[in-house]
Design an enzyme around this catalytic site. Structure first.
Site, PDB file in Angstrom:
ATOM      1  N   CYS A  81       0.819  -1.205   0.000  1.00 22.58           N
ATOM      2  CA  CYS A  81       0.000   0.000   0.000  1.00 22.58           C
ATOM      3  C   CYS A  81       0.854   1.256   0.000  1.00 22.58           C
ATOM      4  O   CYS A  81       0.342   2.353  -0.180  1.00 22.58           O
ATOM      5  CB  CYS A  81      -0.949   0.005   1.193  1.00 22.58           C
ATOM      6  SG  CYS A  81      -2.317  -1.137   0.981  1.00 22.58           S
ATOM      7  N   ASP A 129     -14.132   7.760   0.710  1.00 20.24           N
ATOM      8  CA  ASP A 129     -14.369   6.609   1.594  1.00 20.24           C
ATOM      9  C   ASP A 129     -13.710   5.356   1.032  1.00 20.24           C
ATOM     10  O   ASP A 129     -13.046   5.396  -0.003  1.00 20.24           O
ATOM     11  CB  ASP A 129     -15.875   6.407   1.801  1.00 20.24           C
ATOM     12  CG  ASP A 129     -16.182   5.931   3.211  1.00 20.24           C
ATOM     13  OD1 ASP A 129     -15.469   5.034   3.702  1.00 20.24           O
ATOM     14  OD2 ASP A 129     -17.122   6.456   3.827  1.00 20.24           O
ATOM     15  N   ASP A 130     -13.899   4.231   1.730  1.00 21.44           N
ATOM     16  CA  ASP A 130     -13.199   3.007   1.370  1.00 21.44           C
ATOM     17  C   ASP A 130     -13.787   2.336   0.138  1.00 21.44           C
ATOM     18  O   ASP A 130     -13.090   1.689  -0.627  1.00 21.44           O
ATOM     19  CB  ASP A 130     -13.258   2.012   2.536  1.00 21.44           C
ATOM     20  CG  ASP A 130     -12.739   2.643   3.814  1.00 21.44           C
ATOM     21  OD1 ASP A 130     -11.585   3.075   3.808  1.00 21.44           O
ATOM     22  OD2 ASP A 130     -13.487   2.705   4.803  1.00 21.44           O
ATOM     23  N   LYS A 180       0.560   3.486  -3.045  1.00 20.73           N
ATOM     24  CA  LYS A 180      -0.661   4.264  -3.272  1.00 20.73           C
ATOM     25  C   LYS A 180      -0.339   5.721  -3.612  1.00 20.73           C
ATOM     26  O   LYS A 180       0.505   6.340  -2.970  1.00 20.73           O
ATOM     27  CB  LYS A 180      -1.503   4.199  -1.987  1.00 20.73           C
ATOM     28  CG  LYS A 180      -2.936   4.614  -2.151  1.00 20.73           C
ATOM     29  CD  LYS A 180      -3.742   4.198  -0.917  1.00 20.73           C
ATOM     30  CE  LYS A 180      -5.161   4.680  -1.019  1.00 20.73           C
ATOM     31  NZ  LYS A 180      -6.004   4.168   0.051  1.00 20.73           N
ATOM     32  N   ASP A 217      -8.604  -2.900  -5.121  1.00 26.38           N
ATOM     33  CA  ASP A 217      -7.308  -2.611  -4.525  1.00 26.38           C
ATOM     34  C   ASP A 217      -6.283  -3.579  -5.103  1.00 26.38           C
ATOM     35  O   ASP A 217      -6.585  -4.769  -5.239  1.00 26.38           O
ATOM     36  CB  ASP A 217      -7.381  -2.778  -3.004  1.00 26.38           C
ATOM     37  CG  ASP A 217      -6.568  -1.712  -2.293  1.00 26.38           C
ATOM     38  OD1 ASP A 217      -5.452  -1.423  -2.757  1.00 26.38           O
ATOM     39  OD2 ASP A 217      -7.057  -1.185  -1.284  1.00 26.38           O
ATOM     40  N   HIS A 233      -8.799 -10.237 -15.113  1.00 32.80           N
ATOM     41  CA  HIS A 233      -8.069  -9.783 -16.285  1.00 32.80           C
ATOM     42  C   HIS A 233      -6.584  -9.818 -15.969  1.00 32.80           C
ATOM     43  O   HIS A 233      -6.160  -9.375 -14.910  1.00 32.80           O
ATOM     44  CB  HIS A 233      -8.509  -8.364 -16.653  1.00 32.80           C
ATOM     45  CG  HIS A 233      -8.007  -7.907 -17.979  1.00 32.80           C
ATOM     46  ND1 HIS A 233      -8.450  -8.446 -19.167  1.00 32.80           N
ATOM     47  CD2 HIS A 233      -7.089  -6.982 -18.309  1.00 32.80           C
ATOM     48  CE1 HIS A 233      -7.823  -7.858 -20.174  1.00 32.80           C
ATOM     49  NE2 HIS A 233      -6.988  -6.966 -19.676  1.00 32.80           N
ATOM     50  N   THR A 234      -5.804 -10.388 -16.902  1.00 34.03           N
ATOM     51  CA  THR A 234      -4.362 -10.516 -16.689  1.00 34.03           C
ATOM     52  C   THR A 234      -3.613  -9.903 -17.868  1.00 34.03           C
ATOM     53  O   THR A 234      -3.958 -10.163 -19.027  1.00 34.03           O
ATOM     54  CB  THR A 234      -3.982 -12.013 -16.575  1.00 34.03           C
ATOM     55  OG1 THR A 234      -4.750 -12.585 -15.520  1.00 34.03           O
ATOM     56  CG2 THR A 234      -2.508 -12.182 -16.257  1.00 34.03           C
TER      57      THR A 234
END
Lengths: 68, 345
Positions: B16, B48-49, B19, B66, B137-138
């Site tokens: 994280c 918000d989350d 970010k 995420d 999706h890759t």
């Protein structure tokens, strides 16, 4: 005086370089970094090892002089 | 599993900590046209989350995504942590995740077995959470990236935003801090294996148990403490709620080894970004050392839930929580808006 060039490196490498250099326990070191994060982290490490830190900024480059 | 690749060596920044800063994002999205919809309870404007969209009087849809570059070298563990972290945003809204899509980017030359281990880690955590991964999706790219887009449900009247804290509430944090600092120090080989094992377990732990306990109490507000650190996320909660949040520094749990590593300057760039974002809203009252402040700005990967609730509820909730999340602690309280958004005591 040992001079370390840590330009182009990002955390935690500049601190790692300094830590290795400090195994020789000299009274004065100089280290060059090129970003504020490395400047702060190197300052913290040097102060934790009991060194006084003086910073000289020239554009994006910071030269830190560390003295016992 | 043993693998040739050192995953974290492929990543320029970890977990994280990668970010993009909160302030940067807000500026980028200014002035864009968007539809107004009364069913959209929580949208991007709320910082918000997750977003929340009302379906009927019993259900609202919670959506979030995420993903991040490797924070550990073990691909299975990386998959577990990325999935636990992605689903956490749904728990932080008081919801239950149900469906998920894989988001995966891998270097073309990465071993197929390692890629499969990343996915196996994700599926393992999704299974534990009761979530079905329905696709994804890759793509190929320079650095590995893994995460989930997650959908879940919450009762529309029981949505927990980061804007509901009220004066008189206490604050509970369900996981100790120090993950960003310790993973940075780990890159320098400064962290002993037992400590690493402890933080790996913590990052891979779902916030489901904390969420399940929390929903039995009168929680006013909740968010998960991730990339913006304790103070960045507290800042958003304080602003969203129009209140001042007081953090009682001595009560905040952190991994003790992280304190020494912060003193020694093993601080991730994200912690400085978070300081830059939130510092103007933080007043420091009394002695709070620089290293402790660094830990409060430290970006957490798959961090704990930060909850606000009335004091009597908080005491009971904490007792129950400590069974499910042993690191949980009461870390502060909420008052009417004072001189600053956050008061560090």
């Amino acid at each position: 005086m040992t001079v370390i060039d840590a330009c182009g490196l990002s955390c935690p490498e500049p601190v790692v370089l300094l830590r290795k250099a400090m195994f020789t326990q000299e009274d004065v070191y100089q280290i060059r970094v090129d970003n504020p994060v490395s400047r702060e982290n190197v300052t913290r490490y040097a102060q934790h090892q009991g060194y006084h830190v003086a910073v000289e900024a020239a554009g994006e480059t910071y030269t830190l002089t560390l003295t016992k | 599993m043993e693998t040739e690749v050192k995953l974290t060596k492929l990543a320029s920044c970890a977990g994280c900590g990668a970010k993009v800063g909160a302030g940067t994002l807000v500026r980028m999205l200014e002035g864009f046209r968007t539809h107004q919809d009364p069913r959209l309870l929580v949208g991007y404007d709320k910082s918000d989350d997750a977003s929340v969209y009302v379906l009927d009087d019993q259900r609202a849809l919670v959506q979030t995504t995420d993903f991040f570059p490797p924070i550990v070298d073990d691909p299975f563990l990386y998959g577990q942590i990325a999935a636990a972290n992605a689903m956490s945003d749904v728990y932080a809204m008081g919801g239950e995740p149900k469906l998920a899509l894989n988001i995966l980017c891998v270097p073309e030359k990465m071993e197929a077995a390692a890629v499969q281990e990343i996915l196996r880690g994700g599926y393992d955590k999704a299974y534990e959470a009761g979530v079905i991964i329905t696709g994804g999706h890759t793509i190929h790219g320079a650095e590995p990236i893994y995460g989930l887009a997650v959908s879940g449900f919450v009762h529309p009247k029981k949505v927990l935003t980061n804007g509901g804290a009220r004066p008189g509430d206490v604050l509970i944090l369900s996981k100790p801090l120090g993950i960003g600092v310790l993973t940075t120090a780990a890159k320098a080989g400064m962290v002993e294996q037992p400590v690493l094992d402890r933080i790996y377990r913590q990052m891979a732990a779902l916030n489901k148990a904390a969420r399940d306990v929390m929903t039995g109490y009168e929680v006013h507000s909740c968010t998960d403490v991730t990339g913006f650190g304790l103070l960045g996320h507290s800042f958003e909660m304080a602003q969203g709620s129009g209140c001042t949040i007081h953090i009682q520094s001595a009560q905040v749990p952190f991994h003790p080894e992280a304190y020494l590593m912060a003193q020694m300057g093993f601080i991730p760039a994200g912690a400085y970004r978070n300081r830059g974002y939130a510092e103007a809203g933080v007043a420091v009252r009394g002695q709070v050392s620089r290293a402790v402040q660094d830990l409060f700005y430290d970006p957490q990967t798959s961090g704990g839930l930060l909850m606000a609730m009335p004091e009597d509820q908080g005491l009971e909730c904490l007792k129950a929580l400590q069974q499910a999340a042993p690191g949980a602690a009461m870390i502060g309280y909420v008052t009417q808006r004072g001189d600053s958004w956050i008061c560090l005591e």
